[in-house]
Design a protein around this motif. Structure first.
Motif, PDB file in Angstrom:
ATOM      1  N   ALA A 151      -2.464  -1.538   2.669  1.00 38.18           N
ATOM      2  CA  ALA A 151      -2.042  -1.013   3.878  1.00 38.18           C
ATOM      3  C   ALA A 151      -1.537   1.047   2.703  1.00 38.18           C
ATOM      4  O   ALA A 151      -1.215   1.581   3.587  1.00 38.18           O
ATOM      5  CB  ALA A 151      -0.909  -1.352   4.286  1.00 38.18           C
ATOM      6  N   ALA A 152      -1.227   1.183   1.808  1.00 40.24           N
ATOM      7  CA  ALA A 152      -0.598   2.391   1.311  1.00 40.24           C
ATOM      8  C   ALA A 152      -1.428   1.978  -0.832  1.00 40.24           C
ATOM      9  O   ALA A 152      -1.525   1.464  -0.909  1.00 40.24           O
ATOM     10  CB  ALA A 152       0.669   2.604   0.702  1.00 40.24           C
ATOM     11  N   ASP A 153      -1.039   3.413  -0.902  1.00 43.72           N
ATOM     12  CA  ASP A 153      -1.756   3.636  -2.447  1.00 43.72           C
ATOM     13  C   ASP A 153      -0.494   2.127  -3.526  1.00 43.72           C
ATOM     14  O   ASP A 153       0.454   2.288  -2.338  1.00 43.72           O
ATOM     15  CB  ASP A 153      -1.695   5.210  -3.046  1.00 43.72           C
ATOM     16  N   GLY A 154      -1.184   1.612  -4.567  1.00 47.49           N
ATOM     17  CA  GLY A 154      -0.338   0.795  -4.958  1.00 47.49           C
ATOM     18  C   GLY A 154      -0.768   0.523  -6.231  1.00 47.49           C
ATOM     19  O   GLY A 154      -2.498   0.806  -6.289  1.00 47.49           O
ATOM     20  N   VAL A 155      -0.439  -0.772  -6.544  1.00 45.07           N
ATOM     21  CA  VAL A 155      -0.697  -1.589  -7.367  1.00 45.07           C
ATOM     22  C   VAL A 155      -1.124  -2.858  -7.539  1.00 45.07           C
ATOM     23  O   VAL A 155       0.270  -3.498  -7.346  1.00 45.07           O
ATOM     24  CB  VAL A 155       0.237  -1.593  -9.076  1.00 45.07           C
ATOM     25  N   VAL A 156      -2.258  -3.759  -8.112  1.00 47.24           N
ATOM     26  CA  VAL A 156      -1.698  -4.923  -7.606  1.00 47.24           C
ATOM     27  C   VAL A 156      -0.865  -5.811  -8.536  1.00 47.24           C
ATOM     28  O   VAL A 156      -1.586  -5.702  -9.691  1.00 47.24           O
ATOM     29  CB  VAL A 156      -3.535  -5.626  -7.525  1.00 47.24           C
ATOM     30  N   LYS A 157       0.141  -6.819  -7.612  1.00 49.50           N
ATOM     31  CA  LYS A 157       1.017  -7.360  -8.445  1.00 49.50           C
ATOM     32  C   LYS A 157       0.089  -9.010  -8.527  1.00 49.50           C
ATOM     33  O   LYS A 157       0.808  -9.630  -9.849  1.00 49.50           O
ATOM     34  CB  LYS A 157       1.800  -7.483  -7.304  1.00 49.50           C
ATOM     35  N   PHE A 158      -0.911  -9.991  -7.429  1.00 50.06           N
ATOM     36  CA  PHE A 158      -0.879 -10.556  -7.444  1.00 50.06           C
ATOM     37  C   PHE A 158      -2.158 -10.767  -7.014  1.00 50.06           C
ATOM     38  O   PHE A 158      -2.580 -10.169  -5.761  1.00 50.06           O
ATOM     39  CB  PHE A 158       0.402 -11.475  -7.138  1.00 50.06           C
ATOM     40  N   GLY A 163      -0.285 -21.720  -2.862  1.00 46.68           N
ATOM     41  CA  GLY A 163      -0.226 -23.115  -1.647  1.00 46.68           C
ATOM     42  C   GLY A 163      -0.932 -22.137  -0.428  1.00 46.68           C
ATOM     43  O   GLY A 163      -1.647 -22.192  -0.217  1.00 46.68           O
ATOM     44  N   GLY A 164       0.265 -22.471   0.930  1.00 47.54           N
ATOM     45  CA  GLY A 164      -0.467 -22.802   2.042  1.00 47.54           C
ATOM     46  C   GLY A 164      -0.891 -21.157   2.490  1.00 47.54           C
ATOM     47  O   GLY A 164      -2.001 -20.982   3.396  1.00 47.54           O
ATOM     48  N   ASP A 165      -0.660 -19.843   1.347  1.00 47.51           N
ATOM     49  CA  ASP A 165      -1.135 -18.963   1.605  1.00 47.51           C
ATOM     50  C   ASP A 165      -2.367 -18.764   1.221  1.00 47.51           C
ATOM     51  O   ASP A 165      -3.229 -17.550   1.778  1.00 47.51           O
ATOM     52  CB  ASP A 165      -0.804 -17.803   0.772  1.00 47.51           C
ATOM     53  N   GLY A 166      -2.916 -19.664   0.997  1.00 50.36           N
ATOM     54  CA  GLY A 166      -4.314 -19.751   0.920  1.00 50.36           C
ATOM     55  C   GLY A 166      -4.949 -18.580  -0.502  1.00 50.36           C
ATOM     56  O   GLY A 166      -4.583 -18.384  -1.719  1.00 50.36           O
ATOM     57  N   GLN A 167      -5.943 -17.766  -0.529  1.00 50.08           N
ATOM     58  CA  GLN A 167      -5.679 -16.184  -1.278  1.00 50.08           C
ATOM     59  C   GLN A 167      -5.768 -15.421  -1.023  1.00 50.08           C
ATOM     60  O   GLN A 167      -5.693 -14.994   0.191  1.00 50.08           O
ATOM     61  CB  GLN A 167      -7.563 -16.409  -1.463  1.00 50.08           C
ATOM     62  N   MET A 168      -4.620 -15.085  -1.880  1.00 50.12           N
ATOM     63  CA  MET A 168      -3.697 -13.770  -1.439  1.00 50.12           C
ATOM     64  C   MET A 168      -3.791 -12.549  -2.443  1.00 50.12           C
ATOM     65  O   MET A 168      -4.160 -12.760  -3.934  1.00 50.12           O
ATOM     66  CB  MET A 168      -2.733 -14.482  -1.013  1.00 50.12           C
ATOM     67  N   THR A 169      -3.580 -11.343  -2.572  1.00 49.81           N
ATOM     68  CA  THR A 169      -3.361 -10.307  -2.852  1.00 49.81           C
ATOM     69  C   THR A 169      -2.065  -9.668  -2.510  1.00 49.81           C
ATOM     70  O   THR A 169      -1.832  -9.995  -1.047  1.00 49.81           O
ATOM     71  CB  THR A 169      -4.379  -9.394  -2.278  1.00 49.81           C
ATOM     72  N   VAL A 170      -1.025  -9.445  -3.481  1.00 43.50           N
ATOM     73  CA  VAL A 170       0.315  -9.219  -3.298  1.00 43.50           C
ATOM     74  C   VAL A 170      -0.271  -7.344  -3.941  1.00 43.50           C
ATOM     75  O   VAL A 170      -0.693  -7.641  -5.215  1.00 43.50           O
ATOM     76  CB  VAL A 170       1.478  -9.418  -4.112  1.00 43.50           C
ATOM     77  N   ILE A 171       0.026  -6.210  -3.114  1.00 45.74           N
ATOM     78  CA  ILE A 171       0.571  -4.487  -4.013  1.00 45.74           C
ATOM     79  C   ILE A 171       2.035  -4.257  -3.644  1.00 45.74           C
ATOM     80  O   ILE A 171       2.502  -4.123  -2.955  1.00 45.74           O
ATOM     81  CB  ILE A 171      -0.637  -3.830  -2.527  1.00 45.74           C
ATOM     82  N   ASP A 172       2.208  -3.674  -5.024  1.00 43.06           N
ATOM     83  CA  ASP A 172       3.404  -2.900  -5.141  1.00 43.06           C
ATOM     84  C   ASP A 172       2.878  -1.739  -5.164  1.00 43.06           C
ATOM     85  O   ASP A 172       2.399  -0.511  -5.469  1.00 43.06           O
ATOM     86  CB  ASP A 172       4.122  -3.064  -6.804  1.00 43.06           C
ATOM     87  N   HIS A 173       3.718  -0.987  -3.475  1.00 41.25           N
ATOM     88  CA  HIS A 173       4.193   0.544  -3.600  1.00 41.25           C
ATOM     89  C   HIS A 173       4.790   0.473  -3.731  1.00 41.25           C
ATOM     90  O   HIS A 173       4.953   2.402  -3.657  1.00 41.25           O
ATOM     91  CB  HIS A 173       3.666   0.366  -1.753  1.00 41.25           C
ATOM     92  N   GLY A 174       5.922   0.664  -4.695  1.00 36.78           N
ATOM     93  CA  GLY A 174       7.228   0.941  -5.424  1.00 36.78           C
ATOM     94  C   GLY A 174       7.741   1.355  -4.631  1.00 36.78           C
ATOM     95  O   GLY A 174       7.884   0.862  -3.013  1.00 36.78           O
TER      96      GLY A 174
END
Length: 266
Positions: A151-158, A163-174
């Motif tokens: 969704a925007a520039d950032g760094v992958v945090k997870f 769990g119920g979210d299945g395979q998930m990516t979290v991005i830290d945009h600052g």
């Protein structure tokens, strides 16, 4: 009135009403600031989805607030006044809203451009669990394997199973902003914790992992740890002017508004 139209990645943006002088190529600077090109494309190339319309008119004497341009950003039913403000003392320019918040990138509201929105933000009856609970994101249905864009520039945090979210990516945009992408079928090559990603980069693919009834992306955004409606977050705020700088900015914005109203016969 001049108009420049470019295509951007699911940004759903219409820019209009600009009434101040633009420096050479400053329209490109605005687009580059708010919206990055899709992965593998150049800044001049069209992205896979919605359009940005930037209209502006030249003036002989630019006002203090913009010195380059000011504009009205229309996002659905919401309008945001945006100013490219150059501090007359420091000479530094940046983009701000009318309250003096510095605006960073536009945060894409639909990371799956061809997706169909099936569930919004708020309480709902969970289709698998069978009881009502908070749905802290927006669901975009699409076939398994459909690309998901950052969704925007950032760094992958997870990145992994959650769990119920299945395979998930979290991005830290600052600046306290994070975005999460759940129920993926697989992650894009090279996506791991610590990876720097860019807006429009493919980070994974739609799937149906976790507690789901069909393939879709569950897209969530949090600001300072609090889940918010992704459809109502438009720009990443990078802090606010304060003290004398804020007072000068507010004075300049008030003068700009007064001038605009006078020109419209208000």
């Amino acid at each position: 009135m001049k108009t420049l139209i470019v295509t951007c990645l699911a940004a759903c943006v219409a820019l209009s009403g600009c009434t101040s002088m633009l420096a050479a190529n400053s329209e490109d600077a605005a687009i580059d600031h708010f919206v990055s090109p899709p992965e593998g494309e150049t800044a001049k190339a069209s992205g896979p989805d919605d359009r940005m319309k930037l209209s502006y008119a030249s003036e002989e004497t630019p006002n203090l607030a913009s010195r380059a341009f000011d504009m009205v950003v229309k996002l659905g039913n919401n309008k945001v006044d945006v100013y490219r403000y150059r501090d007359p003392e420091t000479g530094r320019s940046a983009y701000f809203d009318a309250k003096g918040y510095r605006l960073g990138q536009y945060l894409l509201r639909n990371p799956v451009p061809d997706g169909r929105r099936t569930s919004g933000f708020g309480n709902r009856r969970h289709p698998v669990l069978g009881y009502s609970r908070m749905h802290a994101g927006v669901d975009w249905a699409a076939p398994v394997g459909t690309p998901i864009y950052a969704a925007a520039d950032g760094v992958v945090k997870f990145v992994g199973k959650h769990g119920g979210d299945g395979q998930m990516t979290v991005i830290d945009h600052g600046h306290g902003y994070e975005s999460a992408y759940s129920h993926q079928s697989r992650f894009a090559d090279g996506i791991k914790v610590g990876t720097r990603v860019h807006q429009g980069q493919v980070i994974g693919y739609v799937g149906k992992s976790g507690l789901v009834t069909g393939p879709h992306l569950h897209y969530a955004v949090s600001v300072n740890g609090r889940k918010v409606n992704p459809m109502q977050v438009h720009f990443i705020r990078e802090g606010r002017l304060s003290g004398t700088a804020l007072a000068k900015f507010e004075k300049a914005v008030a003068a700009d508004s007064k001038k605009a109203n006078a020109g419209a016969g208000v």
